[in-house]
Design a protein around this motif. Structure first.
Motif, short mmCIF file in Angstrom:
data_model
loop_
_atom_site.label_atom_id
_atom_site.label_comp_id
_atom_site.label_asym_id
_atom_site.label_seq_id
_atom_site.Cartn_x
_atom_site.Cartn_y
_atom_site.Cartn_z
N TYR A 266 -57.66 105.81 -2.35
CA TYR A 266 -57.70 106.52 -1.09
C TYR A 266 -56.99 105.69 -0.03
CZ TYR A 266 -61.50 103.30 0.06
OH TYR A 266 -62.25 102.16 0.30
N THR A 267 -56.67 106.30 1.09
CA THR A 267 -55.98 105.62 2.18
C THR A 267 -56.85 105.60 3.43
OG1 THR A 267 -54.89 107.64 2.89
CG2 THR A 267 -53.70 106.24 1.34
N GLU A 268 -56.58 104.61 4.27
CA GLU A 268 -57.19 104.53 5.58
C GLU A 268 -56.08 104.38 6.61
OE1 GLU A 268 -60.06 101.42 5.81
OE2 GLU A 268 -61.45 102.35 4.39
N SER A 269 -56.26 104.99 7.77
CA SER A 269 -55.26 104.95 8.82
C SER A 269 -55.63 103.90 9.86
CB SER A 269 -55.14 106.33 9.48
OG SER A 269 -54.20 106.31 10.52
N ASP A 270 -54.66 103.07 10.23
CA ASP A 270 -54.86 102.06 11.27
C ASP A 270 -54.81 102.75 12.62
OD1 ASP A 270 -54.64 100.02 13.17
OD2 ASP A 270 -53.52 98.73 11.80
N PRO A 271 -55.90 102.73 13.40
CA PRO A 271 -55.91 103.46 14.69
C PRO A 271 -54.93 102.91 15.71
CG PRO A 271 -57.88 102.09 14.46
CD PRO A 271 -57.19 102.06 13.14
N SER A 272 -54.45 101.69 15.53
CA SER A 272 -53.54 101.11 16.51
C SER A 272 -52.13 101.67 16.39
CB SER A 272 -53.50 99.59 16.36
OG SER A 272 -52.97 99.21 15.10
N ASP A 273 -51.69 101.99 15.17
CA ASP A 273 -50.34 102.51 15.00
C ASP A 273 -50.26 103.63 13.97
OD1 ASP A 273 -50.71 101.18 12.64
OD2 ASP A 273 -49.05 99.78 12.90
N TYR A 274 -51.40 104.04 13.43
CA TYR A 274 -51.50 105.15 12.49
C TYR A 274 -50.78 104.89 11.16
CZ TYR A 274 -53.22 107.62 16.58
OH TYR A 274 -53.94 107.99 17.67
N THR A 275 -50.48 103.65 10.85
CA THR A 275 -49.95 103.36 9.53
C THR A 275 -51.08 103.40 8.51
OG1 THR A 275 -50.22 100.99 9.89
CG2 THR A 275 -48.05 101.96 10.40
N LEU A 276 -50.70 103.48 7.23
CA LEU A 276 -51.67 103.65 6.17
C LEU A 276 -51.88 102.36 5.39
CD1 LEU A 276 -50.46 107.03 4.65
CD2 LEU A 276 -52.34 106.68 6.24
N ALA A 277 -53.12 102.17 4.96
CA ALA A 277 -53.45 101.15 3.97
C ALA A 277 -54.00 101.87 2.75
CB ALA A 277 -54.49 100.17 4.53
N LEU A 278 -53.57 101.43 1.56
CA LEU A 278 -54.01 102.03 0.31
C LEU A 278 -55.07 101.16 -0.35
CD1 LEU A 278 -53.69 104.14 -1.98
CD2 LEU A 278 -51.87 102.68 -2.91
N TYR A 279 -56.17 101.78 -0.76
CA TYR A 279 -57.26 101.07 -1.41
C TYR A 279 -57.55 101.67 -2.77
CZ TYR A 279 -58.35 99.05 3.18
OH TYR A 279 -58.30 98.38 4.37
N ARG A 280 -58.15 100.86 -3.62
CA ARG A 280 -58.75 101.38 -4.84
C ARG A 280 -60.12 100.74 -5.00
NH1 ARG A 280 -55.76 98.76 -10.21
NH2 ARG A 280 -56.51 96.63 -9.95
N VAL A 281 -61.01 101.49 -5.61
CA VAL A 281 -62.37 101.00 -5.84
C VAL A 281 -62.78 101.37 -7.24
CG1 VAL A 281 -63.38 103.08 -4.82
CG2 VAL A 281 -64.74 101.00 -4.97
N GLN A 282 -63.44 100.46 -7.93
CA GLN A 282 -63.93 100.73 -9.27
C GLN A 282 -64.99 101.82 -9.24
OE1 GLN A 282 -65.06 96.57 -10.05
NE2 GLN A 282 -63.83 96.70 -11.91
N ILE A 283 -64.88 102.75 -10.16
CA ILE A 283 -65.86 103.84 -10.21
C ILE A 283 -67.05 103.38 -11.04
CG2 ILE A 283 -66.23 106.27 -10.83
CD1 ILE A 283 -63.26 106.74 -10.50
N LYS A 284 -67.92 102.66 -10.39
CA LYS A 284 -69.16 102.21 -11.01
C LYS A 284 -70.08 101.68 -9.92
CE LYS A 284 -67.78 97.44 -12.10
NZ LYS A 284 -67.63 96.44 -13.20
N ASP A 285 -71.33 101.51 -10.23
CA ASP A 285 -72.29 100.97 -9.28
C ASP A 285 -71.85 99.57 -8.88
OD1 ASP A 285 -74.50 100.44 -7.72
OD2 ASP A 285 -75.81 99.97 -9.43
N GLY A 286 -71.68 99.35 -7.56
CA GLY A 286 -71.23 98.05 -7.07
C GLY A 286 -69.77 97.79 -7.33
N GLY A 287 -68.97 98.86 -7.50
CA GLY A 287 -67.55 98.70 -7.80
C GLY A 287 -66.80 97.92 -6.73
N THR A 288 -65.87 97.08 -7.16
CA THR A 288 -65.09 96.24 -6.25
C THR A 288 -64.02 97.07 -5.54
OG1 THR A 288 -65.41 94.33 -7.70
CG2 THR A 288 -63.63 94.19 -6.08
N LYS A 289 -63.89 96.83 -4.23
CA LYS A 289 -62.88 97.50 -3.43
C LYS A 289 -61.71 96.55 -3.21
CE LYS A 289 -62.21 99.33 1.27
NZ LYS A 289 -62.88 99.66 2.55
N GLU A 290 -60.47 97.05 -3.40
CA GLU A 290 -59.27 96.24 -3.24
C GLU A 290 -58.29 96.94 -2.30
OE1 GLU A 290 -57.83 94.49 -7.18
OE2 GLU A 290 -58.94 96.29 -7.79
#
Length: 730
Positions: A286-310
């Protein structure tokens, strides 16, 4: 209305100038394509987001696109299915694809583009060459449930009851699963579980999510289990394990994972439309938008309990590769975040997920195609070359010097003494001087308006980046090419416009009249095939629409000249395309690439009725055209060769649905299956099994006869359907 770049008169609703290709209005956003593993279902009004519910797609700079032919309207079924989040049939519109689509494609598995920056551009234009060769309907095996599960059939009655059938035998009794107007029906790939939603949560976008094990349906005490309340109705993704990933809350809520027993939080503030999962169901992206300039950051997270977000990358205005690609390619705008600008440029970067970014390209005007081969990016792109002018550069001004000294006449300068010694005004002389001065003032106004009006001449260079090296393919393009990057075939026009006077300022009544006197730049058409450029035989006033490459040896394209359109066939040689024949110069619509006998073919409708609602579907392959079905509004061709057609397609005011007469084609003739069939209520299971809704009742056709299965049916769902191609006349 006149083009402000070349002055050519253009229709008010035109998107591009037919003289120079300059955009005059922004293209529409493409339809969203639903996720995968479920099969065709009739869309429900409550499940289809309206215009206010679609994801927040940013404003898009219009790429220098070639002039386009009028778009072919889509059929009701196609238009309705595209946004329906509970379907999994990838239906492509029958309109001819543009040379450059308006937004980058959504990565596979994503239901829609994520919310992106709201500044002046948002994205670089990205087009896969395969877009120009897309099959009208791709009911591909990859999209179908796998694992050998049983066929599953559900239907909803007019009373809002969700009913389950374990087979298509009339004597089999259906089992009720819900009576609360369920929607968003989904099946796991192996058919072991059914997911559905019912009721509304905190908003119209949310509902309660349930799951039911199909093996337990009908058993004593068995009932659907509630997975979660307040689930975004368009966010559900099913996992190969039988679990699910969804967003709880509205558009931006919690991303959660259901493992079949418990539900766990994966991330917060995730757009309910704009996330995806990988094929194995190991990661969510999924992506998140930076409110300062509206650029995007791309993340991934493990689909499991306590999955690591990168965090995989940041500061992106557009991401061109799949989110789970081994190398990510993205663009960063060079704009300042102010108003939208047509000539904005971008820098293009590559990055190993989570690693350091590498700048690949600078000052790119349009990205056309991106792929990753052996861990390295391959990019087809354009850069712009702009000569800045004003309209004053296109006129002569013979009176400029004399006009510079003119001043407004004064009454006192025209006082004369008459015969009696009195002072009076020579009005004739004054009016003559005033008219002369007024004409000078008018010319001065026109001069200034010409000097204030920008007229920039922009051409484009087409290049390919591969293995760290730039290769210039062509210079001086008038607009984006028509191409097949996979085949190394590019067709494009060059336009040469002379900077010379077309009239004198004294001949103008107003500044913009210059446009009417300017001649459109002459075009010369070229082809770049096999690394070599040569002239391409096309009239300078002509245009190319679609290009289809068939089996690597044939090329089919649509050409427009002098207001007429035709379909042409070419042979593909080592260094160019050679004209073979005109396939048709009659009126046609709905041309697209498909399959025939395991090989490529082109399909199109001709001999249409007055409102283009029906025509004769033709198939071209191997140098020959043949008729598939006549008087057809829509045609379905199964991979086993069976052909079905929908005739007399019409909207039923009484029932509020689009209905047709359904036929199976045998020996070139139509054999009627049923009348009053809901166009959006047909499932083709194989050449001898078709399930359909007719006049509100559910039927199954067995190759000879139809058998009634249920009454008062609104919609039905099936977990599988035969691979097929679908073609619509309108």
């Amino acid at each position: 209305m006149f083009c402000k770049s070349c002055g050519k008169e253009i229709p008010e609703n035109a998107k591009f100038c037919s003289g120079c290709g300059t955009p005059v209005s922004r293209p529409e956003h493409p339809p969203e394509v639903p996720e995968t593993p479920v099969i065709l279902v009739p869309p429900e009004a409550s499940d289809v987001p309206d215009a206010t519910e679609v994801p927040n797609v940013p404003d898009v700079p219009e790429a220098p696109a070639r002039p386009q032919a009028a778009e072919t309207p889509r059929d009701d079924l196609t238009a309705a299915l595209e946004p329906a989040m509970e379907t999994a049939v990838a239906v492509a519109p029958p309109a001819e694809p543009p040379a450059v689509p308006p937004v980058p494609p959504v990565p596979p598995g994503a239901d829609a583009a994520p919310a992106q920056k709201k500044k002046k551009t948002g994205v670089i234009i990205l087009a896969a060459a395969a877009v120009a060769a897309v099959v009208l309907v791709a009911l591909l095996a990859a999209l179908l449930p796998s694992g050998g599960g049983k066929d599953i059939f559900l239907y909803r009655t007019v009373d809002g009851e969700l009913m389950f059938r374990k087979d298509l035998k009339a004597k089999t009794e259906a089992v009720e699963l819900s009576d609360d107007e369920p929607s968003s029906i989904r099946f796991t790939r192996d058919g072991k579980y059914i997911y559905f939603m019912e009721g509304y949560g905190s908003s119209d976008e949310t509902a309660d999510l349930y799951r039911m094990e199909t093996a337990k349906i009908g058993k004593k005490g068995a009932s659907p289990e509630k997975v979660s309340s307040d689930v975004n109705r368009y966010s559900l993704r099913l996992l190969p394990s039988g679990g699910a990933v969804y967003v709880r809350g509205g558009e931006d809520g919690q991303l959660r994972f259901f493992d079949g027993k418990e539900s766990y939080k994966l991330a917060s503030d995730v757009n309910g439309y704009g996330f995806s999962i990988d094929e194995k169901g190991a990661y969510a992206y999924y992506t998140e938008s930076d409110p300062s300039d509206y650029t995007l950051a791309l993340y991934r997270v493990q689909i499991k309990d306590g999955g690591t977000k990168e965090k995989l990358l940041k500061d992106a205005d557009a991401i061109y590769t799949d989110y789970d690609a081994e190398v990510l390619v993205y663009g960063r705008s060079n704009g300042d975040g102010g108003e939208w600008e047509y000539d904005e440029t971008y820098d293009v970067y590559s990055q190993v997920p989570g690693g350091e970014k590498t700048k690949l390209l600078s000052d790119v005007s349009s990205v056309l195609d991106v792929s990753v081969e052996d861990g390295k990016a391959v990019i087809l792109y354009m850069t712009a070359n702009t000569e800045k002018h004003t309209l004053y550069d296109f006129v002569s001004d013979s009176l400029a010097s004399s006009d510079a000294g003119e001043t407004e006449p004064d009454y006192d300068d025209y006082q004369v003494q008459n015969a009696w010694g009195w002072m009076t005004t020579d009005w004739d002389a004054y009016e003559e001087a005033y008219e002369k001065w007024y004409a000078v003032e008018n010319r001065n106004y026109i001069r200034q308006s010409l000097k204030d009006t920008e007229y920039n001449i922009t051409t484009y260079n087409l290049s390919r980046y591969e293995n760290g090296k730039d290769t210039l393919l062509a210079e001086g393009l008038a607009f984006a090419p028509t191409y097949s990057a996979a085949d190394g075939i590019y067709l494009y026009a060059r336009a040469d416009q002379e900077i010379s006077a077309v009239c004198d300022v004294q001949d103008l009544e107003y500044g913009e009249q210059v446009y009417e006197k300017m001649d459109a730049a002459e075009r010369s058409w070229y082809q770049h095939v096999g690394g070599a450029e040569s002239e391409f035989d096309l009239d300078e006033d002509g245009d190319i629409g679609s290009l289809f490459i068939l089996n690597g040896s044939e090329a089919v394209l649509t050409a427009y000249e002098d207001g007429e359109s035709e379909i042409r066939a070419y042979s593909v040689g080592k260094n160019g395309l050679t004209f073979v024949s005109t396939i048709t110069d009659d009126d046609y619509t709905g041309i697209t690439k498909g399959r025939s006998g395991g090989k490529d073919a082109v399909y199109y409708f001709t001999d249409m009725d007055s409102d283009y609602s029906a025509g004769e579907l033709m198939r071209y392959a191997g140098g020959k055209s043949e008729s598939v079905a006549k008087d057809a509004g829509q045609v379905e061709i199964l991979d086993d060769g069976a052909v079905f057609k929908m005739e007399d397609v019409d909207y039923n005011d009484r029932r509020g649905v689009t209905e047709c007469t359904l036929y199976v084609m045998r020996d070139g003739k139509g054999e009627r299956i049923a009348d009053d069939v809901a166009v959006s209520g047909v499932a083709f299971l194989d050449s001898k099994r078709v399930v359909y809704v007719s006049d509100g009742d559910l039927y199954v056709w067995n190759g000879r006869d139809s058998e009634k299965l249920a009454s008062d049916v609104e919609y039905f769902w099936s977990n599988r359907q035969a691979d097929r191609q679908s073609f619509s006349c309108d």
